[in-house]
Write a protein that holds these residues in place. Structure first.
Motif, PDB file in Angstrom:
ATOM      1  N   VAL A   2      12.003  44.971  23.950  1.00  0.00           N
ATOM      2  CA  VAL A   2      12.827  45.073  25.157  1.00  0.00           C
ATOM      3  C   VAL A   2      11.989  44.800  26.402  1.00  0.00           C
ATOM      4  O   VAL A   2      10.761  44.790  26.378  1.00  0.00           O
ATOM      5  CB  VAL A   2      13.480  46.465  25.249  1.00  0.00           C
ATOM      6  CG1 VAL A   2      14.430  46.683  24.080  1.00  0.00           C
ATOM      7  CG2 VAL A   2      12.423  47.566  25.288  1.00  0.00           C
ATOM      8  N   ASP A   3      12.701  44.581  27.518  1.00  0.00           N
ATOM      9  CA  ASP A   3      12.031  44.266  28.781  1.00  0.00           C
ATOM     10  C   ASP A   3      11.605  45.519  29.534  1.00  0.00           C
ATOM     11  O   ASP A   3      10.767  45.450  30.439  1.00  0.00           O
ATOM     12  CB  ASP A   3      12.958  43.437  29.670  1.00  0.00           C
ATOM     13  CG  ASP A   3      13.318  42.105  29.014  1.00  0.00           C
ATOM     14  OD1 ASP A   3      12.398  41.342  28.683  1.00  0.00           O
ATOM     15  OD2 ASP A   3      14.527  41.850  28.820  1.00  0.00           O
ATOM     16  N   GLY A   4      12.210  46.649  29.199  1.00  0.00           N
ATOM     17  CA  GLY A   4      11.848  47.869  29.899  1.00  0.00           C
ATOM     18  C   GLY A   4      12.268  49.097  29.114  1.00  0.00           C
ATOM     19  O   GLY A   4      13.236  49.059  28.354  1.00  0.00           O
ATOM     20  N   VAL A   5      11.527  50.186  29.294  1.00  0.00           N
ATOM     21  CA  VAL A   5      11.831  51.451  28.623  1.00  0.00           C
ATOM     22  C   VAL A   5      11.807  52.563  29.669  1.00  0.00           C
ATOM     23  O   VAL A   5      10.809  52.749  30.371  1.00  0.00           O
ATOM     24  CB  VAL A   5      10.814  51.772  27.506  1.00  0.00           C
ATOM     25  CG1 VAL A   5      11.144  53.117  26.861  1.00  0.00           C
ATOM     26  CG2 VAL A   5      10.784  50.666  26.464  1.00  0.00           C
ATOM     27  N   LEU A   6      12.922  53.295  29.758  1.00  0.00           N
ATOM     28  CA  LEU A   6      13.015  54.466  30.626  1.00  0.00           C
ATOM     29  C   LEU A   6      13.236  55.690  29.749  1.00  0.00           C
ATOM     30  O   LEU A   6      14.035  55.636  28.808  1.00  0.00           O
ATOM     31  CB  LEU A   6      14.167  54.345  31.622  1.00  0.00           C
ATOM     32  CG  LEU A   6      13.950  53.494  32.881  1.00  0.00           C
ATOM     33  CD1 LEU A   6      13.894  52.021  32.527  1.00  0.00           C
ATOM     34  CD2 LEU A   6      15.063  53.746  33.892  1.00  0.00           C
ATOM     35  N   GLU A   7      12.531  56.763  30.057  1.00  0.00           N
ATOM     36  CA  GLU A   7      12.669  57.973  29.255  1.00  0.00           C
ATOM     37  C   GLU A   7      13.057  59.142  30.146  1.00  0.00           C
ATOM     38  O   GLU A   7      12.496  59.340  31.233  1.00  0.00           O
ATOM     39  CB  GLU A   7      11.364  58.280  28.517  1.00  0.00           C
ATOM     40  CG  GLU A   7      11.505  59.422  27.522  1.00  0.00           C
ATOM     41  CD  GLU A   7      10.360  59.463  26.516  1.00  0.00           C
ATOM     42  OE1 GLU A   7      10.303  60.448  25.764  1.00  0.00           O
ATOM     43  OE2 GLU A   7       9.548  58.526  26.489  1.00  0.00           O
ATOM     44  N   LEU A   8      14.025  59.942  29.675  1.00  0.00           N
ATOM     45  CA  LEU A   8      14.476  61.131  30.387  1.00  0.00           C
ATOM     46  C   LEU A   8      13.956  62.369  29.674  1.00  0.00           C
ATOM     47  O   LEU A   8      14.079  62.485  28.449  1.00  0.00           O
ATOM     48  CB  LEU A   8      16.008  61.175  30.454  1.00  0.00           C
ATOM     49  CG  LEU A   8      16.714  59.959  31.056  1.00  0.00           C
ATOM     50  CD1 LEU A   8      18.221  60.203  31.107  1.00  0.00           C
ATOM     51  CD2 LEU A   8      16.177  59.645  32.447  1.00  0.00           C
ATOM     52  N   HIS A   9      13.375  63.286  30.451  1.00  0.00           N
ATOM     53  CA  HIS A   9      12.834  64.528  29.896  1.00  0.00           C
ATOM     54  C   HIS A   9      13.542  65.715  30.545  1.00  0.00           C
ATOM     55  O   HIS A   9      14.045  65.616  31.667  1.00  0.00           O
ATOM     56  CB  HIS A   9      11.334  64.659  30.168  1.00  0.00           C
ATOM     57  CG  HIS A   9      10.518  63.481  29.747  1.00  0.00           C
ATOM     58  ND1 HIS A   9      10.050  63.332  28.466  1.00  0.00           N
ATOM     59  CD2 HIS A   9      10.079  62.397  30.434  1.00  0.00           C
ATOM     60  CE1 HIS A   9       9.349  62.202  28.388  1.00  0.00           C
ATOM     61  NE2 HIS A   9       9.352  61.619  29.567  1.00  0.00           N
TER      62      HIS A   9
END
Length: 485
Positions: A165-172
């Protein structure tokens, strides 16, 4: 979502494939739908696909209380598709074909796939899973569509899908003792810079509000430093004379003192000089606006009238659970909106209590102070010393003295079984000042400087003593005879 756009330096790149991951309840579905409705409001078309997730009826039911939800967008601009049956029957190839066909038919410019973990579980090998993402990327790119993939947090530090993928966002959702704070982090973002590290966010009635970390967003001030040489009155004429005309314009001062020493009172004098050319703002944590007006009236200051005239503003935040960056962003927004030139922050330790990670408070204050300077704001902080009567003075926030140009010290002094209030100017950067220790009183006319402590010694320890009379120096007769010749 302005805060997220700030983190991403403008938002997602068109036709990119992005992954949003996090544990259940982290906010993935709300964030994705918030993007969808915003995209539709801008004229775009959205295909929201679910795989072994909640039913569309439950999804819409849960979205209805949120302000961004607009049922009129469904199904003309936002259509919901359940594709788990297709995945069960046709496998990964069948799912890719359905997504390609539906995106083309609906002319969608944004595709959301909610439940990517089901695809991963259906893949025979990790290579097949990566191949699925690769084929999806080719098809939607040809159709001019941006893709958002929602999945649970990967057990692996770097999942196979992350490389595709072009980007990875993670929510904590981080837990600190009894307190919890939500955090967003960009793990990967091709083709653009972004703000690294964790950024706090909240789930509100308006959806997700991202609060970029202030010291990351303002690594450099937003404009050039004006570096003016003008002086700004403190509102106490005798103190202005000690400062040789007042505080330097667009500088930062801190008032150190124990409770009851008059820090807030001095700040109210400063704000009483607010005008159309110098609007003022009180940013406080402890005393409510009605109590501030009551205190001002008792001091002979008419801040209520200035508030009605629109030249004085107040923002009050009870020192309960707050997000540090939310406070900083709210303060800077108010300063810019009202053109504030006089700022009084009553209780800088309120920022420290709001910090989930107290060790970052000095970086936060450095970024905030630098930005206020370039905006032409003269700022006064108050900082409370814990002990009222002690010779061992410890600053409550490490490193704060290096961030400010001016330091004023207020304290109680005991002399002959009586308590006095003492004011001392400790620092004015690049300027001379009166260094005498001044007694002051708080009266119905406000603060009045009365006399110096010239006849006493050990005043700064809080336990003053009357100074011993100076003995005359002995005369040297021989030297006198020599001079007489």
């Amino acid at each position: 979502m302005p805060g997220l756009d700030d983190v991403l330096h403008g938002g997602f790149l068109r036709q990119g494939v992005y992954m949003l991951q996090g544990r259940p309840g982290a906010g993935k579905t709300i964030l994705a739908n918030q993007m969808c409705f915003h995209h539709a409001a801008q004229g775009g078309r959205v295909l929201y696909t679910t795989l072994l997730a909640e039913t569309h009826e439950r999804l819409i039911f849960n979205l209805q209380p949120l302000s961004f939800f607009d049922t009129s967008r469904i199904p003309e601009q936002i259509s919901y598709l359940s594709a788990f049956g297709t995945l069960e029957e046709g496998g990964l190839k069948g799912l890719v074909e359905v997504l390609r066909r539906e995106v083309r038919a609906s002319k969608s410019t944004l595709l959301v796939v909610d439940g990517l973990v089901a695809v991963e579980e259906s893949a025979a090998t990790k290579r097949d899973f990566k191949k699925f993402i690769h084929e999806l990327q080719i098809h939607v790119s040809f159709l001019g569509c941006t893709v958002l993939l929602l999945t649970s947090a990967s057990a692996e530090p770097v999942g196979p899908e992350h490389t595709m993928v072009d980007g990875v966002l993670e929510l904590h959702d981080n837990r600190m003792d009894r307190r919890a704070e939500r955090e967003l982090e960009v793990k990967k973002f091709r083709g653009s810079s972004y703000l690294r590290g964790g950024h706090a966010f909240q789930i509100t009635r308006d959806g997700i509000v991202v609060l970029p970390r202030l010291e990351a967003m303002l690594q450099e001030p937003s404009r050039e430093d004006p570096c003016k040489t003008d002086r700004v009155s403190t509102g106490v004429p005798q103190l202005d004379r000690m400062l040789h005309g007042g505080l330097p314009c667009a500088s930062t001062a801190v008032l150190f003192g124990s409770t009851g020493s008059g820090k807030t009172t001095l700040g109210l004098h400063f704000l009483d000089e607010s005008s159309k050319s110098e609007p003022g703002l009180l940013f406080g944590f402890y005393e409510t606006p009605p109590r501030i007006f009551l205190k001002a009236r008792a001091l002979g200051l008419d801040l209520e009238k200035k508030h009605q005239q629109g030249v004085f503003h107040m923002l009050w935040h009870p020192p309960t659970e707050r997000i540090l960056d939310g406070l900083g962003n709210k303060l800077l927004t108010a300063v810019r909106e009202h053109g504030i030139k006089r700022l009084f922050i009553d209780g800088v330790d309120g920022f420290q209590r709001a910090a989930a990670h107290p060790d970052r408070i000095s970086h936060f204050l450095a970024a905030l102070t630098n930005e206020l300077r370039v905006l032409g704001v003269t700022t006064i902080y108050t900082s409370e010393l814990q002990d009222m009567f002690t010779s061992d003075v410890k600053l409550p926030i490490s490193g704060i003295s290096s961030l400010v140009e001016n330091i004023l010290f207020l304290r109680f002094v005991e002399l002959r079984s009586r308590v006095y209030r003492m004011l001392s100017i400790v620092k004015v950067r690049d300027s001379d000042y009166d260094s005498s220790l001044q007694e002051y009183r708080i009266t119905s006319r406000g603060i009045e400087l009365t006399d110096t402590f010239e006849s006493a010694e050990s005043v700064l320890t809080g336990d003053a003593k009357l100074a011993s009379p100076l003995k005359p120096k002995p005369k040297r007769k021989g030297l006198l005879r020599k001079r007489s010749r």
